[in-house]
Scaffold this active site. Structure first.
Site, PDB file in Angstrom:
ATOM      1  N   HIS A  10       0.834  -1.205   0.000  1.00  0.00           N
ATOM      2  CA  HIS A  10       0.000   0.000   0.000  1.00  0.00           C
ATOM      3  C   HIS A  10       0.866   1.251   0.000  1.00  0.00           C
ATOM      4  CE1 HIS A  10      -4.116   1.692   0.734  1.00  0.00           C
ATOM      5  NE2 HIS A  10      -3.359   2.765   0.951  1.00  0.00           N
TER       6      HIS A  10
ATOM      7  N   HIS B 206       1.302   5.232  -2.419  1.00  0.00           N
ATOM      8  CA  HIS B 206       0.785   6.121  -3.446  1.00  0.00           C
ATOM      9  C   HIS B 206       1.974   6.811  -4.114  1.00  0.00           C
ATOM     10  CE1 HIS B 206      -3.007   5.549  -1.354  1.00  0.00           C
ATOM     11  NE2 HIS B 206      -2.466   6.056  -0.253  1.00  0.00           N
TER      12      HIS B 206
ATOM     13  N   TYR C  72      -7.869  17.367  -0.005  1.00  0.00           N
ATOM     14  CA  TYR C  72      -6.572  17.872   0.452  1.00  0.00           C
ATOM     15  C   TYR C  72      -5.598  17.854  -0.713  1.00  0.00           C
ATOM     16  CZ  TYR C  72      -4.862  13.054   0.453  1.00  0.00           C
ATOM     17  OH  TYR C  72      -4.492  11.784   0.073  1.00  0.00           O
TER      18      TYR C  72
ATOM     19  N   SER D  21      -7.296   9.368  -3.333  1.00  0.00           N
ATOM     20  CA  SER D  21      -8.538  10.091  -3.619  1.00  0.00           C
ATOM     21  C   SER D  21      -8.297  11.435  -4.298  1.00  0.00           C
ATOM     22  CB  SER D  21      -9.327  10.303  -2.330  1.00  0.00           C
ATOM     23  OG  SER D  21      -8.600  11.115  -1.424  1.00  0.00           O
TER      24      SER D  21
ATOM     25  N   ARG E  84     -10.282   0.206  -5.962  1.00  0.00           N
ATOM     26  CA  ARG E  84     -10.485   0.693  -4.598  1.00  0.00           C
ATOM     27  C   ARG E  84     -11.868   1.316  -4.481  1.00  0.00           C
ATOM     28  NH1 ARG E  84      -7.047   5.213  -1.118  1.00  0.00           N
ATOM     29  NH2 ARG E  84      -7.041   4.031   0.828  1.00  0.00           N
TER      30      ARG E  84
ATOM     31  N   TYR F 100     -11.935   0.767   1.611  1.00  0.00           N
ATOM     32  CA  TYR F 100     -11.522   1.705   2.652  1.00  0.00           C
ATOM     33  C   TYR F 100     -12.775   2.132   3.401  1.00  0.00           C
ATOM     34  CZ  TYR F 100      -9.418   5.839   4.863  1.00  0.00           C
ATOM     35  OH  TYR F 100      -8.971   6.769   5.777  1.00  0.00           O
TER      36      TYR F 100
ATOM     37  N   HIS G 270      -5.926  -0.793   6.012  1.00  0.00           N
ATOM     38  CA  HIS G 270      -5.570  -0.214   7.314  1.00  0.00           C
ATOM     39  C   HIS G 270      -6.328  -0.818   8.514  1.00  0.00           C
ATOM     40  CE1 HIS G 270      -3.743   2.420   4.491  1.00  0.00           C
ATOM     41  NE2 HIS G 270      -4.781   3.187   4.288  1.00  0.00           N
TER      42      HIS G 270
ATOM     43  N   ASP H  92       1.824   2.546   3.612  1.00  0.00           N
ATOM     44  CA  ASP H  92       0.960   3.708   3.408  1.00  0.00           C
ATOM     45  C   ASP H  92       1.784   4.947   3.054  1.00  0.00           C
ATOM     46  OD1 ASP H  92      -1.564   4.930   3.182  1.00  0.00           O
ATOM     47  OD2 ASP H  92      -1.497   5.683   5.239  1.00  0.00           O
TER      48      ASP H  92
END
Length: 326
Positions: A50, A52, A68, A96, A144, A179, A203, A270
C-alpha cells in the site's frame, strides 16, 4: 523552516524549476522517511502492498473535488524507499486526490516495471470495459472502493457501491479494496462474504487500537478473514493509534488477525503518509504537509506483531504474490 521534501513539493506544485546538483540515479537517492534500519531479515520478494505516488501536478493534475493537496512524491522517491527497506515489490494505489484518474498510478507502474509493481485503481460509473482491460494490461489487479470519501458512512449506500463495483469488474481476476470503518463493515458482513471477488480491507479495516480487539465490528472482520472471504492490510498503524512511534496498542489487533488467518494478511507502509484529515484552517487546495513517519520503524513493527519468521515471510512474500499476481 521547510524541509527539502516540502520545498520540492511546493516548487513543483507551483510549476517552479529548481536549480541545484543533478538528481542521483534511481535507487541511489536517499529515502528521507526511513530513519531506522529494519532489524529483521527482509526476505527476497517482499512486498509493500500500500503506497501512493504523487508526481508533478503540472503533468498529473489533481482532481478539483479533492479534500486535500499532498506533497509531491514521484516514482523515483518510491524506488528509493524500496531500496532502503530492501523490498522487491510494491502495490501502488490511486489516492482520492486524483478522483477516477489513474494516470499517475499507471505512470508509476510503467517506471517501476512489471517485475516490481502492481496497482489498484479507482474507477467511476462511466469506466467502460475497454478502459478496464487497458488497466489490467498495465498492471492493475483491483479497484479501490472508498466508503469514507465525502462522508459516506451509510451501510445501505455502501452496499450499492460494492454491488456496482463487482458488476464492473465482471470476470476479471481482480479484487475489491475497501476503505471503510467497522460500523459500516459489520452490517455488510453477509454481503461481503457472498461477493464473487476477493475483498481487501485497508488499514486494519478501520479498527481503532484504543478500543482493543473486542470493539464492535472487529469480530465480524475476524470472521471474514478466518473464513477466507476477506483480506486485511496490516498498514497505517498511525491511523489506528496515536501512540507514536511504536503504536503498542495496535499489537493486539495485529495478533488477533494473525490468529484468525495469516494467509489473508498483507503488509503496507501507506507511504508517503499525506495528512488527509480535513482542517478548518486549511483549504483543499492548500498544501497538506506529510506526516512525520519513520518507514523503517513501521516495517520493524511487523516483527513485533508477527514474531514467527515463517508466518512473517508469508505475509510479506507469498500472500502478495497470490493476491496481486506477481
Amino acid at each position: 523552516m521547510l524541509s527539502r521534501r516540502q520545498t520540492l513539493a511546493l516548487a513543483l506544485a507551483n510549476g517552479l524549476a529548481l536549480t541545484g546538483p543533478p538528481a542521483r540515479a534511481a535507487g541511489q537517492a536517499a529515502a528521507p522517511t526511513v530513519k531506522t534500519a529494519v532489524s529483521f531479515p527482509v526476505p527476497p520478494g517482499a512486498c509493500d502492498c500500500h503506497v501512493h505516488v504523487i508526481p508533478d501536478p503540472a503533468k498529473f493534475p489533481f482532481w478539483e473535488g479533492r479534500a486535500y493537496t499532498p506533497p509531491v512524491d514521484p516514482p523515483e522517491s518510491l524506488l528509493a524507499l524500496q531500496h532502503a527497506l530492501k523490498l522487491d515489490r510494491v502495490v501502488i494505489v490511486t489516492p482520492s486526490v486524483y478522483g477516477t484518474d489513474n494516470a499517475a498510478t499507471l505512470d508509476g507502474l510503467r517506471l517501476l516495471g512489471p517485475e516490481r509493481a502492481r496497482g489498484v485503481a479507482v474507477i467511476g460509473p462511466r469506466t467502460g470495459p475497454a478502459e478496464l482491460d487497458a488497466l489490467a494490461q498495465a498492471g492493475i489487479r483491483g479497484i479501490r472502493v472508498n466508503l469514507e470519501q465525502a462522508g459516506v458512512f451509510d451501510p445501505a449506500a455502501s452496499a450499492k457501491a460494492l454491488d456496482s463495483a463487482v458488476q464492473q469488474i465482471g470476470q476479471r481476476p481482480w479484487h475489491l479494496q475497501v476503505y471503510s470503518r467497522l460500523s459500516v463493515i459489520g452490517p455488510l458482513k453477509q454481503q461481503l462474504s457472498a461477493l464473487p471477488v476477493p475483498v481487501v480491507f485497508d488499514h486494519f479495516a478501520g479498527a481503532q487500537a484504543a478500543l482493543g480487539p473486542d470493539q464492535p465490528g472487529f469480530n465480524d472482520v475476524l470472521d471474514l478473514v478466518r473464513s477466507g472471504k476477506a483480506w486485511v492490510k496490516l498498514s497505517g498503524a498511525y491511523r489506528a493509534s496515536d501512540k507514536a512511534p511504536d503504536y503498542p496498542d495496535v499489537t493486539p489487533l495485529a495478533r488477533a488477525l494473525v490468529a484468525a488467518n495469516p494467509d489473508r494478511l498483507v503488509w503496507g507502509s501507506d507511504w508517503p503518509h499525506p495528512d488527509s484529515v480535513p482542517r478548518p484552517d486549511r483549504k483543499p487546495t492548500d498544501l497538506a504537509p506529510a506526516q512525520d513517519v519513520d518507514d523503517g520503524r513501521l516495517l520493524d513493527l511487523l516483527a513485533v506483531w508477527v514474531p514467527e519468521r515463517a508466518i512473517r515471510d508469508r505475509i510479506l512474500v507469498e500472500n502478495p504474490k497470490r493476491l496481486y499476481d506477481f
